[in-house]
Design an enzyme around this catalytic site. Structure first.
Site, short mmCIF file in Angstrom:
data_model
loop_
_atom_site.label_atom_id
_atom_site.label_comp_id
_atom_site.label_asym_id
_atom_site.label_seq_id
_atom_site.Cartn_x
_atom_site.Cartn_y
_atom_site.Cartn_z
N ASP A 151 0.82 -1.22 0.00
CA ASP A 151 0.00 0.00 0.00
C ASP A 151 0.85 1.27 0.00
O ASP A 151 0.31 2.38 0.03
CB ASP A 151 -0.92 0.03 1.23
CG ASP A 151 -1.96 -1.08 1.21
OD1 ASP A 151 -2.18 -1.64 0.11
OD2 ASP A 151 -2.52 -1.40 2.27
N ASN A 152 2.17 1.13 0.01
CA ASN A 152 3.05 2.29 0.11
C ASN A 152 3.69 2.62 -1.23
O ASN A 152 3.83 1.77 -2.10
CB ASN A 152 4.17 2.02 1.12
CG ASN A 152 3.62 1.79 2.52
OD1 ASN A 152 2.78 2.55 2.99
ND2 ASN A 152 4.09 0.75 3.19
N ASP A 320 -2.68 13.92 -4.44
CA ASP A 320 -2.95 14.84 -5.55
C ASP A 320 -4.44 14.84 -5.88
O ASP A 320 -5.04 15.89 -6.13
CB ASP A 320 -2.18 14.40 -6.80
CG ASP A 320 -0.68 14.37 -6.59
OD1 ASP A 320 -0.18 14.97 -5.62
OD2 ASP A 320 0.01 13.72 -7.41
#
Length: 365
Positions: A151-152, A320
């Protein structure tokens, strides 16, 4: 999504990757940043350690990372996505709004007549972004390696052209400054503090003098740690400040807030000196899967949308997308609570896909 009755314009400036004017019926959202192309790959923890990367971090490429870029291209099937951070955010904002097109104007810097710069221009056109790049011959278009483990994501940015933006060669040009003057909302990533402080201050002072919204992103812990002086020159003009939990912690440490509590950090950041007294500063701090904190007239927390871990494909671009979703509400003058909901929705969509990509239309209500 229904076409908004009235949309403010926005210009986005970020001039660095990693890691957006109109007629009487349409305003603009302005953003600026150096365009950059992102290479997304999934790697083992061993690869991350070998290049002394952290599992969830953003750094600037050093000489020791040159082989990393070469190894990625030689040994892996690379996915290329048009980035940087600011261009991603304005792309998401436009997607959320849908119509009118070209709500956002983007300023950035790319290499003249190079392959990656051409791709960025093409992608901006496809996303209905009004992009105006400063094209120079000194350095090629910047790239960023997104190394994903579970997940990183660990981002390694080769700034290249991103370091070459020149205020006098682009921002100061009459045709470009006219676009800035037409915008109502401005968004700049903190990464640009390392490139052209004078450009940021010119836009920030214009926004403050004309009671327009000026938004800034902390972008990465190293911005607070190593570019604190530049950051604090801009902070008095900031109306909306974005950051995540690690960036907020670094900000609090550098400013000696003496707290690690996210809500207290938001409250203290909001209380910092501000030039435009007509607007109260808004602080928006995300915490991954944990609640988002926002300080406006009060400090509140908002739960993120639930997602099954097995549905998470790529967390790169989630921040973002969050900003893009928030800006989409902001330029349409939606209530702040609705802006947060739009931000959470956009981030939730993005992490289900590879890169900062999205379906044809949003189903956000």
């Amino acid at each position: 999504m229904a076409r908004p009755a009235r949309t403010k314009g926005c210009i986005c400036y970020s001039f660095i990757d990693r890691m957006r004017d109109g007629s009487s019926t349409r305003g603009r959202n302005g953003t600026s940043g150096t365009g950059a192309l992102k290479r997304c790959l999934f790697f083992s923890p061993f690869f991350i350690r070998r290049y002394t990367l952290k599992p969830n971090d953003q750094i600037l490429a050093e000489d020791k990372h040159k082989e990393l870029f070469e190894e990625i291209v030689k040994k892996s099937k690379v996915e290329y996505h048009a980035g940087g951070a600011t261009q991603n955010s304005i792309k998401i904002a436009q997607w959320m709004i849908q119509e009118p097109h070209k709500v956002g104007t983007f300023f950035g810097c790319i290499g003249k007549d190079d392959k990656f710069g051409g791709i960025l221009k093409q992608k901006a056109e496809e996303a209905h972004i009004d992009a105006h790049y400063y094209e120079q011959e000194e350095k090629p278009t910047g790239t960023c390696a997104a190394c994903i483990t579970g997940d990183n994501r660990s981002l390694v940015a080769n700034l290249a052209a991103a370091e070459c933006y020149k205020k006098d060669k682009h921002l100061d040009l009459e045709e470009n400054w006219e676009l800035v003057e037409k915008a109502k909302v401005y968004y700049i990533a903190g990464f640009f503090l390392t490139v052209s402080l004078e450009s940021i201050l010119k836009v920030a002072k214009h926004a403050s003098d004309n009671n327009k919204l000026f938004c800034l992103n902390l972008s990465a812990p190293f911005i607070c740690q190593f570019f604190k002086d530049n950051l604090m020159q801009v902070m008095p003009y900031v109306d909306v400040l974005f950051g995540n939990e690690t960036e907020a912690a670094a900000f609090a440490k550098e400013l000696e807030f003496e707290t690690k509590d996210i809500k207290e950090i938001a409250k203290k950041a909001q209380a910092l000196t501000k030039v435009n007294k007509k607007r109260e500063r808004i602080i928006v701090l995300t915490q991954g899967k944990d609640n988002t904190a926002m300080a406006s007239d009060k400090v509140e927390t908002f739960p993120v949308m639930k997602i099954d871990p097995k549905d998470i494909v790529d967390t790169n671009g989630a921040g973002d997308a969050f900003v893009g979703g928030f800006l989409s509400g902001l330029v349409q003058e939606k209530p702040l609570v609705q802006c947060v909901k739009a931000a959470h929705y956009a981030a939730n969509v993005i992490i289900r896909r590879a890169g900062c990509t999205f379906p044809e239309k949003p189903d956000f209500k």
